[in-house]
Design a protein around this motif. Structure first.
Motif, PDB file in Angstrom:
ATOM      1  N   ARG A 164       0.514  -1.733   4.736  1.00 12.97           N
ATOM      2  CA  ARG A 164       1.212  -2.099   3.506  1.00 12.97           C
ATOM      3  C   ARG A 164       0.952  -1.050   2.429  1.00 12.97           C
ATOM      4  N   LEU A 165       1.942  -0.825   1.577  1.00 16.73           N
ATOM      5  CA  LEU A 165       1.803   0.052   0.422  1.00 16.73           C
ATOM      6  C   LEU A 165       1.824  -0.817  -0.834  1.00 16.73           C
ATOM      7  N   VAL A 201      -1.962  10.224  -1.119  1.00 16.04           N
ATOM      8  CA  VAL A 201      -2.029  10.468   0.318  1.00 16.04           C
ATOM      9  C   VAL A 201      -2.946   9.477   1.037  1.00 16.04           C
ATOM     10  N   ASN A 202      -3.957   8.953   0.348  1.00 15.94           N
ATOM     11  CA  ASN A 202      -4.863   8.003   0.994  1.00 15.94           C
ATOM     12  C   ASN A 202      -4.141   6.754   1.492  1.00 15.94           C
ATOM     13  N   ALA A 203      -3.008   6.434   0.880  1.00 21.45           N
ATOM     14  CA  ALA A 203      -2.282   5.230   1.272  1.00 21.45           C
ATOM     15  C   ALA A 203      -1.697   5.355   2.676  1.00 21.45           C
ATOM     16  N   VAL A 204      -1.356   6.580   3.084  1.00 19.93           N
ATOM     17  CA  VAL A 204      -0.708   6.778   4.377  1.00 19.93           C
ATOM     18  C   VAL A 204      -1.572   7.565   5.360  1.00 19.93           C
ATOM     19  N   ALA A 205      -2.691   8.103   4.898  1.00 18.36           N
ATOM     20  CA  ALA A 205      -3.534   8.906   5.781  1.00 18.36           C
ATOM     21  C   ALA A 205      -4.251   8.067   6.829  1.00 18.36           C
ATOM     22  N   ASP A 206      -4.515   6.804   6.514  1.00 20.49           N
ATOM     23  CA  ASP A 206      -5.195   5.905   7.443  1.00 20.49           C
ATOM     24  C   ASP A 206      -4.146   5.154   8.263  1.00 20.49           C
ATOM     25  N   HIS A 262     -10.132  -2.626  -0.547  1.00 22.77           N
ATOM     26  CA  HIS A 262      -9.580  -1.912   0.607  1.00 22.77           C
ATOM     27  C   HIS A 262      -9.413  -2.849   1.792  1.00 22.77           C
ATOM     28  N   ILE A 263      -8.729  -3.986   1.544  1.00 20.91           N
ATOM     29  CA  ILE A 263      -8.454  -4.938   2.612  1.00 20.91           C
ATOM     30  C   ILE A 263      -6.976  -5.313   2.679  1.00 20.91           C
ATOM     31  N   LEU A 264      -6.316  -5.530   1.528  1.00 17.82           N
ATOM     32  CA  LEU A 264      -4.930  -6.017   1.565  1.00 17.82           C
ATOM     33  C   LEU A 264      -4.000  -5.058   2.288  1.00 17.82           C
ATOM     34  N   GLU A 265      -4.256  -3.758   2.168  1.00 13.72           N
ATOM     35  CA  GLU A 265      -3.371  -2.780   2.796  1.00 13.72           C
ATOM     36  C   GLU A 265      -3.447  -2.816   4.320  1.00 13.72           C
ATOM     37  N   HIS A 266      -4.444  -3.504   4.864  1.00 14.53           N
ATOM     38  CA  HIS A 266      -4.601  -3.603   6.318  1.00 14.53           C
ATOM     39  C   HIS A 266      -3.902  -4.829   6.902  1.00 14.53           C
ATOM     40  N   LEU A 267      -3.345  -5.694   6.054  1.00 17.52           N
ATOM     41  CA  LEU A 267      -2.741  -6.943   6.516  1.00 17.52           C
ATOM     42  C   LEU A 267      -1.220  -6.857   6.419  1.00 17.52           C
ATOM     43  N   ILE A 268      -0.533  -7.183   7.506  1.00 18.32           N
ATOM     44  CA  ILE A 268       0.930  -7.150   7.507  1.00 18.32           C
ATOM     45  C   ILE A 268       1.478  -8.085   6.428  1.00 18.32           C
ATOM     46  N   ASP A 269       0.894  -9.274   6.324  1.00 18.17           N
ATOM     47  CA  ASP A 269       1.261 -10.224   5.273  1.00 18.17           C
ATOM     48  C   ASP A 269      -0.024 -10.677   4.593  1.00 18.17           C
ATOM     49  N   PHE A 270      -0.271 -10.180   3.383  1.00 24.20           N
ATOM     50  CA  PHE A 270      -1.521 -10.536   2.708  1.00 24.20           C
ATOM     51  C   PHE A 270      -1.378 -11.752   1.793  1.00 24.20           C
ATOM     52  N   LEU A 271      -0.164 -12.267   1.610  1.00 30.17           N
ATOM     53  CA  LEU A 271       0.004 -13.402   0.708  1.00 30.17           C
ATOM     54  C   LEU A 271      -0.736 -14.659   1.174  1.00 30.17           C
ATOM     55  N   PRO A 272      -0.815 -14.955   2.473  1.00 29.00           N
ATOM     56  CA  PRO A 272      -1.636 -16.100   2.879  1.00 29.00           C
ATOM     57  C   PRO A 272      -3.094 -15.967   2.461  1.00 29.00           C
ATOM     58  N   PRO A 307      -2.703 -12.528 -14.567  1.00 28.97           N
ATOM     59  CA  PRO A 307      -3.326 -11.205 -14.457  1.00 28.97           C
ATOM     60  C   PRO A 307      -4.270 -10.934 -15.638  1.00 28.97           C
ATOM     61  N   LEU A 308      -5.551 -10.910 -15.359  1.00 28.97           N
ATOM     62  CA  LEU A 308      -6.507 -10.566 -16.408  1.00 28.97           C
ATOM     63  C   LEU A 308      -6.470  -9.071 -16.710  1.00 28.97           C
ATOM     64  N   HIS A 309      -6.270  -8.280 -15.665  1.00 36.34           N
ATOM     65  CA  HIS A 309      -6.242  -6.834 -15.851  1.00 36.34           C
ATOM     66  C   HIS A 309      -5.563  -6.206 -14.643  1.00 36.34           C
ATOM     67  N   ALA A 310      -4.966  -5.035 -14.832  1.00 37.56           N
ATOM     68  CA  ALA A 310      -4.391  -4.260 -13.742  1.00 37.56           C
ATOM     69  C   ALA A 310      -4.340  -2.805 -14.168  1.00 37.56           C
ATOM     70  N   GLY A 311      -4.551  -1.904 -13.216  1.00 32.91           N
ATOM     71  CA  GLY A 311      -4.550  -0.491 -13.573  1.00 32.91           C
ATOM     72  C   GLY A 311      -4.465   0.398 -12.351  1.00 32.91           C
ATOM     73  N   CYS A 312      -4.246   1.694 -12.584  1.00 34.16           N
ATOM     74  CA  CYS A 312      -4.149   2.691 -11.518  1.00 34.16           C
ATOM     75  C   CYS A 312      -4.755   3.988 -12.027  1.00 34.16           C
ATOM     76  N   ASP A 313      -5.574   4.633 -11.193  1.00 35.34           N
ATOM     77  CA  ASP A 313      -6.182   5.903 -11.599  1.00 35.34           C
ATOM     78  C   ASP A 313      -5.536   7.099 -10.909  1.00 35.34           C
ATOM     79  N   GLY A 314      -4.405   6.871 -10.233  1.00 37.14           N
ATOM     80  CA  GLY A 314      -3.733   7.951  -9.528  1.00 37.14           C
ATOM     81  C   GLY A 314      -4.073   8.008  -8.058  1.00 37.14           C
ATOM     82  N   ALA A 315      -5.130   7.305  -7.645  1.00 43.51           N
ATOM     83  CA  ALA A 315      -5.497   7.217  -6.231  1.00 43.51           C
ATOM     84  C   ALA A 315      -5.578   5.771  -5.773  1.00 43.51           C
TER      85      ALA A 315
END
Length: 241
Positions: A184-185, A174-179, A139-149, A207-215
């Motif tokens: 970033r999305l 909804v958690n993506a936009v509620a805060d 829960h950090i990358l979504e707070h950065l305008i540019d997280f690639l650096p 990528p060793l692994h990637a996934g989504c649980d709906g939230a």
């Protein structure tokens, strides 16, 4: 507009999935000669596999990670495993007052009880090259305008075979936009772009692994050298469209 169909699993279903994964891993460990005798404990929590214990060399850890990650329902594989008698150096990025594990090194822009060093994560990290085994970016990358650096800095600081663990809100929940501090999305496909679609000369990830649980979305990435072969399509097809 078509409504998004994916919804997060209930707490009851997550407990059931963790029970299934526990049984499936125990069965696999009993029947795979390569795993028998390895002192690695695997615990499942809401679909995330938590590895602890000790192995003799990095290849053994990679084997366990790979085997656990192949189980249906695993969203991420988070590791705190001693390798060759050495404790891993684990860093929490943007940890605030609570780190993933109490012994981690915590970095944040604001001082707090869990912060070991104050650092602006949008700038260079106060860490040496090849000095860290595991980064948590929960829960950090979504707070950065540019997280690639920051991702590039993690690549610089990670040792060969190290892992960057990412967890962020999924763009469709909804958690993506509620805060209002989220700028970033993200989606699982974001990490396809990080691993495969950046310009030549930029740090490369596998990528060793990637996934989504709906939230939430999860990604486990390991740095690779510039001349490494790209990930095989059979591996990428497990995670990316």
């Amino acid at each position: 507009m078509v409504a998004l169909a994916q919804t997060p699993p209930s707490a009851e279903r997550l407990r059931a999935v963790d029970g299934f994964l526990t049984e499936a891993w125990a069965d696999q460990a009993r029947h795979d000669d390569r795993l028998r005798g390895l002192a690695v404990d695997v615990r499942f929590d809401r679909g995330v596999a938590h590895l602890s214990g000790e192995v003799a060399d990095p290849d053994e850890l990679r084997l366990v990670r790979d085997r656990v990650g192949r189980l249906a329902g695993v969203l991420a594989v988070w590791c705190k495993v001693r390798v060759g008698g050495r404790d891993p150096v684990v860093v929490d990025l943007g940890c605030g007052p609570t780190k993933q594990w109490s012994g981690n090194l915590g970095l944040d822009i604001y001082p707090a009880p869990g912060v070991n060093a104050v650092a602006d994560l949008s700038r260079s990290l106060p860490l040496a090259d090849d000095s860290v085994d595991v980064f948590f970016a929960v829960h950090i990358l979504e707070h950065l305008i540019d997280f690639l650096p920051l991702v590039d800095e993690a690549h610089r600081v990670l040792r060969p075979g190290g892992v960057l663990h990412v967890m962020s809100p999924w763009w469709g929940h909804v958690n993506a936009v509620a805060d209002p501090t989220h700028v970033r999305l993200l989606d699982v496909q974001t990490f396809k772009g990080i691993c495969l679609q950046r310009p030549p000369g930029t740090p490369r990830w596998y990528p060793l692994h990637a996934g989504c649980d709906g939230a939430s979305i999860f990604a486990d990435l390991t740095p690779v050298p510039p001349d490494a072969d790209p990930p095989p399509e059979s591996h990428l097809s497990r995670f990316f469209a």
